[in-house]
Each structure stands twice: as C-alpha cells, then as structure tokens.
Design a protein around this motif. Structure first.
Motif, PDB file in Angstrom:
ATOM      1  N   THR A   1       0.834  -1.206   0.000  1.00 12.78           N
ATOM      2  CA  THR A   1       0.000   0.000   0.000  1.00 12.78           C
ATOM      3  C   THR A   1       0.867   1.255   0.000  1.00 12.78           C
ATOM      4  O   THR A   1       0.650   2.188  -0.786  1.00 12.78           O
ATOM      5  CB  THR A   1      -0.928   0.015   1.230  1.00 12.78           C
ATOM      6  N   ILE A   2       1.872   1.256   0.870  1.00 12.51           N
ATOM      7  CA  ILE A   2       2.777   2.407   0.940  1.00 12.51           C
ATOM      8  C   ILE A   2       3.622   2.505  -0.325  1.00 12.51           C
ATOM      9  O   ILE A   2       3.758   3.585  -0.927  1.00 12.51           O
ATOM     10  CB  ILE A   2       3.681   2.307   2.182  1.00 12.51           C
ATOM     11  N   GLY A   3       4.198   1.369  -0.742  1.00 12.85           N
ATOM     12  CA  GLY A   3       5.117   1.376  -1.875  1.00 12.85           C
ATOM     13  C   GLY A   3       4.454   1.755  -3.182  1.00 12.85           C
ATOM     14  O   GLY A   3       4.977   2.588  -3.944  1.00 12.85           O
ATOM     15  N   ILE A   4       3.289   1.161  -3.482  1.00 12.11           N
ATOM     16  CA  ILE A   4       2.612   1.460  -4.741  1.00 12.11           C
ATOM     17  C   ILE A   4       2.125   2.904  -4.766  1.00 12.11           C
ATOM     18  O   ILE A   4       2.236   3.606  -5.788  1.00 12.11           O
ATOM     19  CB  ILE A   4       1.425   0.485  -4.961  1.00 12.11           C
ATOM     20  N   THR A   5       1.587   3.376  -3.627  1.00 15.75           N
ATOM     21  CA  THR A   5       1.153   4.772  -3.560  1.00 15.75           C
ATOM     22  C   THR A   5       2.322   5.720  -3.761  1.00 15.75           C
ATOM     23  O   THR A   5       2.223   6.712  -4.508  1.00 15.75           O
ATOM     24  CB  THR A   5       0.483   5.051  -2.193  1.00 15.75           C
TER      25      THR A   5
ATOM     26  N   ARG B   1       7.044   3.937 -14.472  1.00 12.03           N
ATOM     27  CA  ARG B   1       6.459   3.429 -13.241  1.00 12.03           C
ATOM     28  C   ARG B   1       6.137   1.935 -13.300  1.00 12.03           C
ATOM     29  O   ARG B   1       5.938   1.310 -12.259  1.00 12.03           O
ATOM     30  CB  ARG B   1       5.209   4.247 -12.879  1.00 12.03           C
ATOM     31  N   ILE B   2       6.081   1.371 -14.489  1.00 13.93           N
ATOM     32  CA  ILE B   2       5.932  -0.085 -14.621  1.00 13.93           C
ATOM     33  C   ILE B   2       7.089  -0.795 -13.926  1.00 13.93           C
ATOM     34  O   ILE B   2       6.956  -1.930 -13.451  1.00 13.93           O
ATOM     35  CB  ILE B   2       5.860  -0.492 -16.112  1.00 13.93           C
TER      36      ILE B   2
ATOM     37  N   VAL C   1      10.585  -0.454  -1.033  1.00 14.31           N
ATOM     38  CA  VAL C   1       9.373  -0.738  -0.252  1.00 14.31           C
ATOM     39  C   VAL C   1       8.471  -1.691  -1.030  1.00 14.31           C
ATOM     40  O   VAL C   1       7.911  -2.638  -0.463  1.00 14.31           O
ATOM     41  CB  VAL C   1       8.633   0.574   0.096  1.00 14.31           C
ATOM     42  N   CYS C   2       8.315  -1.453  -2.342  1.00 14.69           N
ATOM     43  CA  CYS C   2       7.507  -2.348  -3.183  1.00 14.69           C
ATOM     44  C   CYS C   2       8.093  -3.752  -3.206  1.00 14.69           C
ATOM     45  O   CYS C   2       7.357  -4.748  -3.098  1.00 14.69           O
ATOM     46  CB  CYS C   2       7.419  -1.803  -4.605  1.00 14.69           C
TER      47      CYS C   2
END
Length: 251
Positions: free
Chosen positions: A34-38, A55-56, A207-208
């Motif tokens: 949640t944090i990483g993708i955002t 961003r991919i 993070v992701c």
C-alpha cells in the motif's frame, strides 16, 4: 541447526508453523505494498526520458527478481528432497512452482507493456526476454511433472531433477545483458555499486520489493499448507483438524 530443523520434518508441526507465519506476512505485504505502490505512482518522479511509463518498473523488476529467487528456493527444496528424501521438501517445491510461474508471467507481461513504447514492439527475441520465457516453461514443466504421477515420491523426484537442471538458466537471465548485445537495459538496482537511480526513485522500489517478497512468502505458506493436507489426508491429525473446522463453522 539440524536439531532446530528436525521437528519441522513432521508435517503437522510444519503445517501449524506455516499457519503462524501466514497472517503476519499477509499483513506486512498489505502494508508495504500500500505504501510502496502509492509512493511509486503518486510521489516518485517521472523518468527524464521515459516519463510516467517508467512506473511499470515498480512492478516489473520485483516480479522478475522474485521469479528467479523463487526458482532458486524451489531448486534447493528439490535438492533436499532428492538427497535427504524429505517429503516436505517435495511439498514445498510443489507449493513454490505455481507462485513462481505467476510472477514470471507478470514479469513477462509488464516487460512487454514497458517495451512497447520504448522499443516499438510488444515482443522481441532479446536474450533477457527469451531466457525469462524459458524460466516460465521450466516452472510449467515442474508443475506438470508434479501432477503427472499418482506416486508423489516419483513425481517429486522427476520434478526435482528438472528443477535442478533448470538452475543453469538463472545466471543466463542475470548476465544476459552483459554476455550478449541486447535491447534490454543493464542492472539498475542489483549491481554491487550504487544503484543507477536517484534515492527518490530507489526507496519506493525497495518498499515495493519488500511488500512483494512478503506477499510471495504468504502465498507459498498458503500453498504449502494445502500441499501438506493433500499429502496427509488420511492421517488422524488431518481428520481431527477437518472435524474441528467443520464444528467451528457450524457453530
């Protein structure tokens, strides 16, 4: 170390241990992703050449790295099953294969989506892409062999041999961009020196990646528990477990 690992050769012990790990990994995966993708989609800067298409990267690269990491783990489990005849090693290898195949497929699809605007084509027989495709076929082969025999021991042995032979593909994937002239870019985050990206791009990637790693662990634990139940369905403890679950849901 072997004294510590010995109790986990018992299917019941391993089943409950994986059950304890599973919810924690699922929660951590949700939090990190949640944090990483955002962070990656909304706050990380666009690439100066590729723009927002870059961003991919935050899905493609973790998927590609984990596809190789899962295969290595599967091969180690297969080796343990072949050498020490550990039934749970075969079960863990069987549990990893579909997860690894899924992440390999995600890496290929996201790589194609990234390559279309950059290279002008969805697919090219580039060394990195081709070797990653071979990795997918290896995963599918291992899965097929695990389900090709009624005798799980024979199935595990056949699948284990294929998994070990396929390990040779991992360094090919890793170093293909250095050994051959390819369109695929070189190492960005996995080289020994400083990553070829700024910190405001690297940290959301990290993070992701951690989030996806926890997700993989949770999925493997889930499938591992399922494999244990399938392979020990006639054991008293499994019957007792099923009876308890039925009573719990009935209430």
């Amino acid at each position: 170390m072997w004294k510590w690992l010995h109790p986990y050769a018992n299917p019941e012990t391993s089943y409950h241990f994986a059950g304890k790990i599973l919810p924690w990994c699922a929660r951590l995966a949700f939090a990190f992703l949640t944090i990483g993708i955002t962070w990656a989609l909304l706050f990380a800067p666009a690439d100066y050449q590729q723009g927002d298409t870059f961003r991919i990267f935050y899905i493609h690269v973790p998927a590609a790295m984990l596809s190789m990491g899962i295969y290595l783990g599967m091969a180690i489990a297969a080796l343990s099953g072949l050498v020490w005849q550990l039934k749970l090693a075969d079960a863990s290898a069987a549990a990893m294969a579909p997860i690894g195949a899924t992440f390999t497929f995600i890496a290929l699809i996201t790589g194609s989506a990234w390559g279309k605007p950059m290279w002008g084509t969805w697919w090219i027989w580039d060394a990195r892409l081709t070797s990653e495709l071979i990795l997918l076929f290896l995963y599918l082969g291992v899965m097929a062999l695990h389900n090709a025999f009624d005798d799980k021991a024979l199935a595990g042995k056949a699948a284990g041999i294929l998994a070990l032979v396929g390990v040779i593909n991992l360094p090919i994937i890793k170093y293909s961009v250095e050994w051959w002239n390819t369109l695929h870019q070189g190492a960005t985050v996995s080289k020994l020196g400083q990553p070829s990206m700024t910190a405001d791009m690297f940290w959301p990637f990290l993070v992701c990646f951690i989030g996806f790693a926890f997700l993989v662990t949770a999925l493997i634990c889930l499938r591992f528990r399922t494999e244990i139940l399938n392979r020990n369905s006639m054991r008293p403890w499994v019957r007792e477990l099923v009876t308890t679950e039925v009573k719990t849901h009935a209430v």
